[in-house]
Scaffold this motif. Sequence first.
Motif, PDB file in Angstrom:
ATOM      1  N   LEU A 541       0.828  -1.206   0.000  1.00 42.96           N
ATOM      2  CA  LEU A 541       0.000   0.000   0.000  1.00 42.96           C
ATOM      3  C   LEU A 541       0.860   1.252   0.000  1.00 42.96           C
ATOM      4  O   LEU A 541       0.557   2.238  -0.654  1.00 42.96           O
ATOM      5  CB  LEU A 541      -0.936  -0.013   1.217  1.00 42.96           C
ATOM      6  N   LYS A 542       1.947   1.199   0.745  1.00 46.20           N
ATOM      7  CA  LYS A 542       2.852   2.346   0.793  1.00 46.20           C
ATOM      8  C   LYS A 542       3.406   2.639  -0.597  1.00 46.20           C
ATOM      9  O   LYS A 542       3.389   3.791  -1.057  1.00 46.20           O
ATOM     10  CB  LYS A 542       4.000   2.059   1.770  1.00 46.20           C
ATOM     11  N   ALA A 545       0.916   4.084  -2.934  1.00 51.90           N
ATOM     12  CA  ALA A 545       0.677   5.496  -2.607  1.00 51.90           C
ATOM     13  C   ALA A 545       1.839   6.364  -3.085  1.00 51.90           C
ATOM     14  O   ALA A 545       1.638   7.463  -3.605  1.00 51.90           O
ATOM     15  CB  ALA A 545       0.484   5.653  -1.095  1.00 51.90           C
ATOM     16  N   ARG A 546       3.078   5.860  -2.942  1.00 51.15           N
ATOM     17  CA  ARG A 546       4.228   6.630  -3.400  1.00 51.15           C
ATOM     18  C   ARG A 546       4.210   6.745  -4.929  1.00 51.15           C
ATOM     19  O   ARG A 546       4.607   7.764  -5.484  1.00 51.15           O
ATOM     20  CB  ARG A 546       5.533   5.995  -2.935  1.00 51.15           C
ATOM     21  N   ALA A 548       1.613   6.968  -6.727  1.00 52.11           N
ATOM     22  CA  ALA A 548       0.660   8.032  -7.051  1.00 52.11           C
ATOM     23  C   ALA A 548       1.350   9.390  -6.989  1.00 52.11           C
ATOM     24  O   ALA A 548       1.156  10.256  -7.842  1.00 52.11           O
ATOM     25  CB  ALA A 548      -0.523   7.989  -6.078  1.00 52.11           C
ATOM     26  N   LEU A 549       2.179   9.554  -5.990  1.00 50.38           N
ATOM     27  CA  LEU A 549       2.904  10.817  -5.821  1.00 50.38           C
ATOM     28  C   LEU A 549       3.840  11.040  -7.000  1.00 50.38           C
ATOM     29  O   LEU A 549       3.889  12.123  -7.585  1.00 50.38           O
ATOM     30  CB  LEU A 549       3.695  10.730  -4.513  1.00 50.38           C
ATOM     31  N   PHE A 552       2.041  11.648 -10.167  1.00 46.18           N
ATOM     32  CA  PHE A 552       1.150  12.798 -10.122  1.00 46.18           C
ATOM     33  C   PHE A 552      -0.313  12.400 -10.256  1.00 46.18           C
ATOM     34  O   PHE A 552      -1.091  13.052 -10.962  1.00 46.18           O
ATOM     35  CB  PHE A 552       1.511  13.761 -11.279  1.00 46.18           C
ATOM     36  N   VAL A 553      -0.683  11.344  -9.572  1.00 44.39           N
ATOM     37  CA  VAL A 553      -2.078  10.883  -9.600  1.00 44.39           C
ATOM     38  C   VAL A 553      -2.667  11.178  -8.228  1.00 44.39           C
ATOM     39  O   VAL A 553      -2.019  10.936  -7.213  1.00 44.39           O
ATOM     40  CB  VAL A 553      -2.155   9.379  -9.920  1.00 44.39           C
ATOM     41  N   GLU A 554      -3.877  11.726  -8.220  1.00 47.59           N
ATOM     42  CA  GLU A 554      -4.336  12.323  -6.981  1.00 47.59           C
ATOM     43  C   GLU A 554      -4.908  11.340  -5.974  1.00 47.59           C
ATOM     44  O   GLU A 554      -5.157  11.713  -4.849  1.00 47.59           O
ATOM     45  CB  GLU A 554      -5.350  13.439  -7.253  1.00 47.59           C
ATOM     46  N   GLN A 555      -5.115  10.086  -6.389  1.00 45.51           N
ATOM     47  CA  GLN A 555      -5.641   9.115  -5.447  1.00 45.51           C
ATOM     48  C   GLN A 555      -4.856   7.821  -5.608  1.00 45.51           C
ATOM     49  O   GLN A 555      -4.361   7.509  -6.699  1.00 45.51           O
ATOM     50  CB  GLN A 555      -7.131   8.840  -5.698  1.00 45.51           C
ATOM     51  N   PRO A 556      -4.714   7.054  -4.515  1.00 47.49           N
ATOM     52  CA  PRO A 556      -3.882   5.852  -4.615  1.00 47.49           C
ATOM     53  C   PRO A 556      -4.596   4.666  -5.247  1.00 47.49           C
ATOM     54  O   PRO A 556      -4.037   3.589  -5.319  1.00 47.49           O
ATOM     55  CB  PRO A 556      -3.508   5.573  -3.158  1.00 47.49           C
TER      56      PRO A 556
END
Lengths: 775, 775
Positions: A541-542, A545-546, A548-549, A552-556
């Motif tokens: 999950l981490k 989420a990273r 996404a960062l 440049f995607v706003e949700q994971p």
Amino acid sequence: MSRPNPLEIGRPATRIDGLSKAVGAERYSVDHYPEGMLWAGVKRAGIPHGRILAVHTGEAERAEGVVRVLTRKDVTGANRQGIVHKDQPVLAGSKVRHCGDPVALVLAESREALARALGLVRAEIEPLPGVFDPEEALRPDAPRVHEEHAEGNVLVRANIETGLGKTALRECPVVVRGEYEVPAQRHAFLETENGVAWLDNDGVLHMNVSTQAPFRDRFEIAHALGLNPMRIRVVAPYLGGGFGGKDGSTVQCLLGLAALHAGGRPVKMRWDREESFLAGYTRHAVRMRFSLGADHDGTLRALHCRLLYDTGAYAHLGGEVLALGMEHAGGPYRIPNVLIEGLAIYTNNPVAGAMRGFGVAQATFGIERIMDALALKLSMDPLELRRKNALRRGDRNACGVTLTASTGIESCIDELSRHPRWRERQEWKRAAPCFKLRGVGVATVHNAIGYGRGLPDTAIAKVELTPEGRFRIYSGVADMGQGNATAYAQIAGEILCQDASGVEVLQPDTALSHPSGSATAGRTTYTFGKALVKACEDLRLKLLARAALVLFVEQPEGFALLPGLIRHLPTGRDLPLARLATLLPESDRFSIREAFMPVAQDSLDSGKEFKLGYPHLLFSHAAHAAFVEVDQLTGKVEVVDYIAVTEAGRVLNPQTFEQQVQGAMAQGLGYALCEDMHIKEGRVLANNLATYIIPTTLDVPDMHCASAEIDEPSGPFGMKGVGEIGFNGPLPAVTGAVQDACGADVRRAPLTAENVLTAMRARRTGRTGRARRKS
Amino acid sequence: MSRPNPLEIGRPATRIDGLSKAVGAERYSVDHYPEGMLWAGVKRAGIPHGRILAVHTGEAERAEGVVRVLTRKDVTGANRQGIVHKDQPVLAGSKVRHCGDPVALVLAESREALARALGLVRAEIEPLPGVFDPEEALRPDAPRVHEEHAEGNVLVRANIETGLGKTALRECPVVVRGEYEVPAQRHAFLETENGVAWLDNDGVLHMNVSTQAPFRDRFEIAHALGLNPMRIRVVAPYLGGGFGGKDGSTVQCLLGLAALHAGGRPVKMRWDREESFLAGYTRHAVRMRFSLGADHDGTLRALHCRLLYDTGAYAHLGGEVLALGMEHAGGPYRIPNVLIEGLAIYTNNPVAGAMRGFGVAQATFGIERIMDALALKLSMDPLELRRKNALRRGDRNACGVTLTASTGIESCIDELSRHPRWRERQEWKRAAPCFKLRGVGVATVHNAIGYGRGLPDTAIAKVELTPEGRFRIYSGVADMGQGNATAYAQIAGEILCQDASGVEVLQPDTALSHPSGSATAGRTTYTFGKALVKACEDLRLKLLARAALVLFVEQPEGFALLPGLIRHLPTGRDLPLARLATLLPESDRFSIREAFMPVAQDSLDSGKEFKLGYPHLLFSHAAHAAFVEVDQLTGKVEVVDYIAVTEAGRVLNPQTFEQQVQGAMAQGLGYALCEDMHIKEGRVLANNLATYIIPTTLDVPDMHCASAEIDEPSGPFGMKGVGEIGFNGPLPAVTGAVQDACGADVRRAPLTAENVLTAMRARRTGRTGRARRKS
């Protein structure tokens, strides 16, 4: 996508250590020969009980190539070892309690110089009368192994009682009684006890050692030598076998002491086979008396048994081995009224400790044989008697613990009774050749998983995305050959969706991995695996989420972890893990998660003598059937065929699962047929592999290994431990088969030709009942 | 247990930075004067538009105390800055586009030597015709600020349309129209733009800088200068004010360039107030035209507006400021048919960028004034008109976004209308003294929280148990005075049950903390706080589990984390955190967790010109009332009283909450009453705090600050951001109050005496409608 080496749960994934071990590239502890190292070795007492008058080291010290000779006075800490009860000296100072007690530690430049110097150390020891028989040790006038111990020679005395206890026996329409005995057994691992240690410039003590409990070792060493445990680093490479014999200090404290006096040079210690037999730990020899009461239809009503565990000269895990044996003495059966009495007793025999089956194998011999006796008396099929009384989930077991977890003994019995080999057993028996008698015996067994109540059975798993974009598991529990490292790779591979090229497993290193308890008690894949599942899910999950960062995607949501990369599914963009890894600081590339094994919550009236390790909540189960031929003329027993149906939750890897069952069965057959240390007056007579006979591949039959899979909801992917259960069946199953073949009721293991022939003769002359005493 | 300084959620916890700031011990970026440092400064163009023919640096280079003079040719990277659209040079090479454009960078041994050298640099610049008015900039023959830009002087052109759009206006029984204008505004923070940078021996570029976005800065610097962003370390201490003006590169790229040429010596750059006004970012000046249609009962039917944002010479965040302004142009009202047209336009004015209220404050002036015009036309109470049309949770807003999150505008209106001061307003107005006219105006406003769709609004929080047994929060978002560090301490204190002595907050350092976006958009406490909640909960569970291990307890239940210790409640045993910390390796003493702000999921037909930052899902709300006295003779406006009711979810700390509202209101009053940079032909005439007037405490009335608390389920402890909302009310509320007092309909901010008097006269002479043009 082709995945050549899938690490999926439930698949027979190739062992990750298979190739490196097969080609000899894997470096065990014993393969370490650091530059400039010294050899360390121990002068041992050689007599089982005595008072040390003096240890003369001068001559040895002056010998060529000798660096130091250390004695008791050089030990600055407590000089006491022991996992629970610390009563074993690192170096004996005033008294020796068994032949293997160490009285001096020598550091030398070579093995030759070491051997010479050990010959030159002279220990002046005044012999004391010894005690070698547990029943004799209980007499008031028996020699005291530990004068300071308040309970005489009794280490632990405990009762487990449920219902009306033994008084219920009086009401039982049918009662059978028997006495049984099992000898000590040696682990006989390939790699004997050994390690390398050194003190670095910062004063940190480093140790690379063949151990099942690297994290606990730090505390053992620190306590014994007066050091700070956090300043000790223990590395535990793959072990060349352990089986319990490397749980607790063997070379550790001696090596630590040596390193403290080696001027910063590395020190190596390696026991040879004889020293391993003399100074290592053994399986407890046990004397047992069983009385079992039932209704005429075979419904069990009451059990009374008394178990005497010979723990040898020191406590080690004697109390806990006794506890587990007593906990299993009622078998996997519903028995409403139970009294189990037990004693762990000090003698001047070698130190007994942990070994696969940990007290259970011994008690299982008793309960399974008395079950056979009852079946015989009632003229019932032995398997049907067991089926009738088999514990089901929701029942209370013999100790009064409610079985809230998976309980698969019935499934095992069902699976066994459907097996074609089992169904044809009568035809097979009738087809026996000349001078051969054929018989079939069964054993239905259980084995607890984990430490049990009172001792946290926890693990802390770390999984890291390496700078190269692979996943590294920091294992906290050693792999001594059982294959848990492969199971960890599978767990990570499954959750992180990686193939074998994307996952690696680091063996325990107290500086890199995290405390996860010992590689014992069938707990490693369960407890560490459970923590690893959480760590992998967390890291997954981490990383999504990273990603996404980074992307440049706003949700994971909408990300998938795939071999070597993360894909954003809505856009199809891929982020290689190797790229992601370079963007994350080290502290954000790993996850550390812990897990606890659940424990029984029942409040129990009895068993309170056990401070820790009693009772358990999780059990694996098995139903075994042995097919034997007994030579009418010599008494020689040959196991021709063997069926083992095992329930240990879900199977993560059918190949390693079967390897564990097969290995345990082979070791169990050794216990059943031939292994005996022949300890006389505290001396090990069969002290090497020429005289202490373990089975070879030729002695082990082809085996039918089946799994009665049910799901254990608390386990990682539904699994429970399978490391020990397979050991408990062979002795009682083979003994039952021998009785079925020739009527001989052998009550003392092993079933050597001599023992079987004696029992066959006794039957003809009408003598039965008592176990044949050793010597 | 006495807890002198409780860090509980909902309590007015003392600011953790209060004491150190009050006594001058807190070290801002500007307080760093490293040993052996150089001073760096910039030669600026001084003319708004021109072609660079040459930059003569020889004389400056030869001057005493000058180390280097750098020009465009020394920039090895892209030489382009900009948060979204990168069009701003680090050093201008061929063209200057506004007076503040830098043409040379000087490194000197002292400030005096630097000042002398800057005077000796001669830039030969051929002037070009400039464009300073956004409407003129749209003409085909207007001078082009960026010749290479395909859309002429249009940076972004966008429409938001819902329902029938502007055509619905034709059907409306009542229509009102108005034109409005707001000037540029300067952040006027105490600590001007500054920083210190140096290159270490490993080639890592270190920077200690007053910044709102340290993690993004690395990428800005790396892109502009051709460096590896992971080899740049940015430290962001507490800021002496930011308000958006330190979001994006100010000194960063220049300082980085200087450090690359300083031979390893530290370099300091500090803009003085004039340079800050000239080269820093401003709030966008905006021209607006609004048409609002309604039913006779006041029900809003249609809105059409056109918004022109003057973004100055470079894009900076111009497109995003426009987007947010347009998103809010419909106010917190239900309007089914909407057309909002918007343009962000390049001119040769100073660069406009982020500032508290980020485009919203401007548009709010328009919608709130046109609402007042409608109320007047319908003879309705202005607050009742707003209440009638207030958005409720579940409604679609003017952009078509379904409000699934907390929507508290009605609660604010209710709370305001119950306020005693509000209820007595007529009596108060009637009691006006001689030559004073009294009036009351209202504004109901909203402000989005977070980045909006298309840009991940995430944060990664780290919390660590220090070796001393305290908890250290590694903040990833700067505290520029708003008090988020105290909120973080409260969140950790609440979850980890620690008082102030047990919690500390580290300000952002890209080498220690983790990317968490910028300190902007009212998002810091929401997003980082949300991540911190998870990190603290995670660490709490981890530590309780580790305590079980240390205390030999078999299950992690029954433990409580208390100030400084963990207690095992069943046995009462305490484990000091300082002790636990020594037993855990560093990697197991912290937790890192991320959080994402939720985004709107509606599929929208319009607004697709916005690549990121549109639309939003979460809004804070407020209802403001201003009570003013207008001097009949001079036009001077005095705000006598002010009520602000704010809904920003739950209030974590009533004191910092009120501080934010009060600070925003004061800044908003400056915007309403006096602040004007007086930019003429691209030159800032009011370029210091003697001529650019901001309110003092004497200019700000006592204020009634109330919270209409409702719970935002997605927020940490139910909160939303409160940093910006308070800014949007004062300008429209004061303007409405002035109209209520004297009938003057002022359409261009600020409401200086001159402007008010002019409007009063215009009313008497019957002229109305158009905003008074500047110049």
